[in-house]
Design a protein around this motif. Structure first.
Motif, mmCIF file in Angstrom:
data_model
loop_
_atom_site.group_PDB
_atom_site.id
_atom_site.type_symbol
_atom_site.label_atom_id
_atom_site.label_comp_id
_atom_site.label_asym_id
_atom_site.label_seq_id
_atom_site.Cartn_x
_atom_site.Cartn_y
_atom_site.Cartn_z
ATOM 1 N N ILE A 194 0.943 -1.228 0.080
ATOM 2 C CA ILE A 194 0.048 0.123 -0.026
ATOM 3 C C ILE A 194 0.916 1.228 0.042
ATOM 4 N N ALA A 252 2.588 1.759 -3.477
ATOM 5 C CA ALA A 252 1.440 2.119 -4.342
ATOM 6 C C ALA A 252 1.030 3.703 -4.248
ATOM 7 N N GLY A 294 -11.507 -7.332 -2.716
ATOM 8 C CA GLY A 294 -10.610 -6.305 -2.339
ATOM 9 C C GLY A 294 -11.103 -5.589 -1.279
ATOM 10 N N LEU A 305 -8.887 -5.082 1.815
ATOM 11 C CA LEU A 305 -7.523 -4.235 1.252
ATOM 12 C C LEU A 305 -8.045 -2.838 1.216
ATOM 13 N N LEU A 339 -6.380 4.303 -5.872
ATOM 14 C CA LEU A 339 -5.849 3.116 -5.381
ATOM 15 C C LEU A 339 -6.866 2.248 -5.060
ATOM 16 N N ASN A 365 -8.548 0.904 -8.064
ATOM 17 C CA ASN A 365 -7.711 0.070 -9.191
ATOM 18 C C ASN A 365 -7.440 -1.214 -8.519
ATOM 19 N N CYS A 366 -7.160 -1.433 -7.238
ATOM 20 C CA CYS A 366 -7.247 -2.794 -6.605
ATOM 21 C C CYS A 366 -8.542 -3.642 -6.729
ATOM 22 N N ARG A 421 -9.608 -4.930 -10.253
ATOM 23 C CA ARG A 421 -9.007 -5.846 -10.845
ATOM 24 C C ARG A 421 -9.158 -7.153 -9.988
ATOM 25 N N MET A 422 -9.071 -6.925 -8.700
ATOM 26 C CA MET A 422 -8.951 -8.042 -7.846
ATOM 27 C C MET A 422 -10.752 -8.775 -8.117
ATOM 28 N N PHE A 425 2.236 -6.356 -8.144
ATOM 29 C CA PHE A 425 0.542 -6.541 -7.930
ATOM 30 C C PHE A 425 0.262 -7.942 -7.539
ATOM 31 N N CYS A 453 -1.978 -8.968 -4.342
ATOM 32 C CA CYS A 453 -3.396 -8.598 -4.576
ATOM 33 C C CYS A 453 -4.039 -9.821 -5.509
ATOM 34 N N GLU A 454 -3.309 -10.181 -6.708
ATOM 35 C CA GLU A 454 -3.832 -11.081 -7.537
ATOM 36 C C GLU A 454 -4.208 -12.523 -7.115
#
Length: 287
Positions: free
Chosen positions: A15, A18, A54, A57, A103, A106-107, A110-111, A142, A145-146
């Protein structure tokens, strides 16, 4: 129980890196236009259908930006969502909400895309013994997170990196001079260093499967780019001696047939390298 890589330290490091990338020497748009004392609220809106990921997160990101931000989570990681759902609300300093916004989105976008695709593939192999694995085909910096998103979607993590499991792939085997040489050199290496790592060997045909069985001392045999018929024969050859993993260009159209060959695992790189993000937005609301 969370996997070893999801530690507070690792997540905080991610974090902070990023945020440094995004903020630099300051979020000048927010600092310039919004009064420092302004207090506001925002809702995180879902603009696509799928599996949400996410949220946990996002709470951490908001807290890292400003410990005084108050986050109310309305939906949890792993929940099925649809257009119009509200995942969370955040209340507090307006400048802080805006600094964290991109942020978080974005996280989570995609997650959520990864979790959604993972869930769709796990549904396709339901009723078989096969488990869905991710790969190292991840976005640099990343991966944490993935890989987490794959778990949220119901998949299983393969090795996290090059350090926590050995996979002797085709290039390793070819450079080493064959499966036997590659495996024996690896066993000697691990003994010399006192390391206890599982060894997986990639095979491309039934002859290489037989070579892997003959040398032994491994944990799993990967069946790479084989037809379902060849894979089924390989699984029968291996029996219960070692775990089996199918790999190589497996799609939604072929995954069921692969699972029905009896393999223990199916690895799919597309889980992390070819997903479409779920659209989300953070919209300002008045207190």
């Amino acid at each position: 129980m969370k996997p070893f890589y999801l530690t507070p330290e690792n997540l905080t490091n991610f974090i902070q890196a990023a945020l440094r990338e995004d903020i630099g020497d300051g979020d000048h748009s927010s600092l310039a236009s919004i009064p420092a004392e302004a207090q506001n609220q925002a809702r995180l809106l879902v603009k696509g259908n799928g599996i949400l990921a996410g949220v946990e997160l996002a709470e951490m990101i908001f807290r890292e930006v400003d410990p005084n931000l108050q986050v109310e989570t309305l939906l949890k990681d792993g929940q099925k969502v649809q257009i119009g759902d509200v995942a969370l609300t955040v209340t507090g300093k307006a400048q802080s909400i805006l600094t964290a916004e991109r942020l978080v989105l974005n996280c989570m976008q995609r997650m959520s895309g990864i979790a959604t695709y993972t869930k769709s593939l796990t549904d396709l192999i339901a009723g078989t013994n096969a488990k869905l694995l991710d790969t190292r085909k991840t976005t640099p910096n990343f991966r944490i997170c993935e890989k987490w998103a794959v778990l949220i979607g119901g998949g299983v993590n393969h090795r996290y990196g090059l350090f926590d499991m050995i996979i002797l792939k085709d290039n390793h085997v070819d450079y080493a001079g064959g499966i036997e040489r590659a495996v024996k050199a690896t066993q000697e290496y691990l003994k010399r260093l006192g390391k206890d790592l599982k060894i997986e060997v990639e095979t491309r045909n039934l002859d290489e499967v037989k070579q892997a069985l003959e040398v032994g001392g491994i944990h799993r045999i990967m069946l790479d780019n084989m037809t379902p018929a060849m894979m089924k024969e390989a699984v029968q050859l291996i029996g219960s001696r070692f775990e089996t993993e199918a790999s190589g260009g497996i799609t939604e159209q072929t995954i069921r047939a692969v699972a029905e060959t009896g393999v223990d695992y199916i690895s799919v790189g597309a889980l992390t390298h070819s997903v479409k993000s779920i659209d989300l937005s953070l919209k300002a609301t008045k207190l």
